[in-house]
Design an enzyme around this catalytic site. Structure first.
Site, PDB file in Angstrom:
ATOM      1  N   THR A  44       0.824  -1.202   0.000  1.00 37.50           N
ATOM      2  CA  THR A  44       0.000   0.000   0.000  1.00 37.50           C
ATOM      3  C   THR A  44       0.863   1.259   0.000  1.00 37.50           C
ATOM      4  O   THR A  44       0.451   2.303  -0.526  1.00 37.50           O
ATOM      5  CB  THR A  44      -0.941   0.000   1.219  1.00 37.50           C
ATOM      6  OG1 THR A  44      -1.630  -1.251   1.265  1.00 37.50           O
ATOM      7  CG2 THR A  44      -1.950   1.121   1.152  1.00 37.50           C
ATOM      8  N   TYR A 132       5.438 -11.936   5.180  1.00 34.24           N
ATOM      9  CA  TYR A 132       4.325 -11.357   4.410  1.00 34.24           C
ATOM     10  C   TYR A 132       4.066 -12.257   3.222  1.00 34.24           C
ATOM     11  O   TYR A 132       4.877 -12.349   2.298  1.00 34.24           O
ATOM     12  CB  TYR A 132       4.695  -9.939   3.979  1.00 34.24           C
ATOM     13  CG  TYR A 132       3.652  -9.196   3.171  1.00 34.24           C
ATOM     14  CD1 TYR A 132       2.332  -9.624   3.083  1.00 34.24           C
ATOM     15  CD2 TYR A 132       3.992  -8.030   2.497  1.00 34.24           C
ATOM     16  CE1 TYR A 132       1.387  -8.921   2.350  1.00 34.24           C
ATOM     17  CE2 TYR A 132       3.065  -7.307   1.761  1.00 34.24           C
ATOM     18  CZ  TYR A 132       1.761  -7.758   1.686  1.00 34.24           C
ATOM     19  OH  TYR A 132       0.836  -7.063   0.955  1.00 34.24           O
ATOM     20  N   LYS A 160       1.861 -11.805   8.178  1.00 34.83           N
ATOM     21  CA  LYS A 160       0.721 -11.168   7.521  1.00 34.83           C
ATOM     22  C   LYS A 160       0.271 -12.139   6.434  1.00 34.83           C
ATOM     23  O   LYS A 160       0.953 -12.332   5.428  1.00 34.83           O
ATOM     24  CB  LYS A 160       1.111  -9.826   6.918  1.00 34.83           C
ATOM     25  CG  LYS A 160      -0.020  -9.151   6.138  1.00 34.83           C
ATOM     26  CD  LYS A 160       0.439  -7.855   5.487  1.00 34.83           C
ATOM     27  CE  LYS A 160      -0.678  -7.240   4.643  1.00 34.83           C
ATOM     28  NZ  LYS A 160      -0.249  -5.988   3.954  1.00 34.83           N
TER      29      LYS A 160
END
Length: 306
Positions: A44, A132, A160
């Site tokens: 992001t 991640y 994550k």
């Protein structure tokens, strides 16, 4: 330490440069909303397109702005192990609390390669790492058995999980002591139900207090309250992924006048039709939320466009 609500923070730009004034507005909103953590320079945060100098400066800024109020774990992963080690060591030197390390993209390593990569980064970095896993971005899936192996590495403390597969998350929660964080906003509540301890969120940019209340309500056994908030945020969550992240969330923040709607190529701003739809959903969602969950948006605030 990585449990609860954290936000994968956008990187605001203005005319191609980092916009610290806008970043300060966003951070102030996140901290006021009670987020537990901030993760700059991930997917992001367009971490793949910032320069080394920008990266260092932005991490310093976020660490300084959030010190004592939220933990900070910048995205430091790349498709090169040596570079990942350099970026992770740098994040540690700048005062970050940990690092978010994505599976190497483009190279498509085997599971043996993934194990070797993360073990090398952990050994060299010497501070907490969040794995991640986001196969839709990297074309490689960090399988539960590989995560179970990596969970034995002391520096690897969380993951994550953005595979979109609740079964995979269930296996990781069952077989490891890692702090499992949802990487998909629309799946946060379901993943809490199978053992996840929080979320790395995008919708949290817009409704951090509501998201925090959802997670706390679920963990306190107030499941109906958590479900109600999940339903209230669901349409907005889906709209934020109607085009490639982070274009939609940047559009939403620009709709409030907080940042410019500026992304770096090869990303482009949202298409007009999707943007109008997002605006309508955002306005309706905010109007429907209890007042305590709404951001303070001045009456004079105007949308900011490039």
């Amino acid at each position: 330490m990585f449990e609860g609500v954290s936000v994968a923070m956008v990187t605001p730009f203005r005319d191609g440069q980092l916009d610290y004034e806008a970043a300060d507005r966003v951070l102030a909103h996140l901290l006021a909303g009670g987020v537990d953590g901030v993760l700059p320079l991930g997917t992001t945060g367009e971490g793949a397109t910032v320069t080394r100098e920008e990266r260092r400066a932005f991490i310093e800024f976020v660490v300084g702005r959030t010190r004592g109020r939220a933990w900070v774990a910048p995205g430091t992963g790349s498709n090169d192990t040596a570079t990942t080690i350099e970026l992770t060591r740098e994040a540690r030197s700048l005062g970050a609390d940990g690092a978010l390390v994505v599976t190497p993209f483009y190279n498509k390593p085997t599971q043996d390669g993934l194990r070797a990569h993360f073990e090398a980064v952990a050994s060299a970095a010497g501070f907490p790492l969040i794995l991640y896993n986001v196969p839709s971005r990297t074309s490689v899936n960090l399988l539960p058995e590989t995560v179970t192996h990596l969970a034995q590495v002391p520096e690897i403390v969380a993951i994550k999980e953005a595979s979109g597969n609740p079964d995979q998350t269930t296996e990781i929660c069952r077989d490891t002591d890692l702090t499992v964080l949802s990487g998909d906003d629309s799946l946060t509540l379901p993943l809490l139900a199978v053992g996840a301890k929080g979320v790395v969120s995008v919708v949290g940019h817009l409704a951090p207090a509501a998201l925090q209340e959802m997670v706390r309500a679920f963990r306190a056994g107030r499941v109906d309250d958590a479900v109600a908030i999940h339903q209230q945020l669901f349409a907005l969550t889906r709209a934020l992924f109607s085009e490639t992240n982070p274009a939609p969330v940047k559009h939403a923040l620009a709709h409030w006048g907080w940042i410019r709607e500026e992304v770096r190529l090869p990303l482009v701003p949202m298409g007009e039709a999707n943007a109008r739809r997002l605006d309508a959903i955002l306005d309706a969602t905010m109007a429907a939320l209890p007042e305590r969950f709404r951001p303070e948006i001045g009456a004079s605030t105007q949308p900011v466009r490039p």
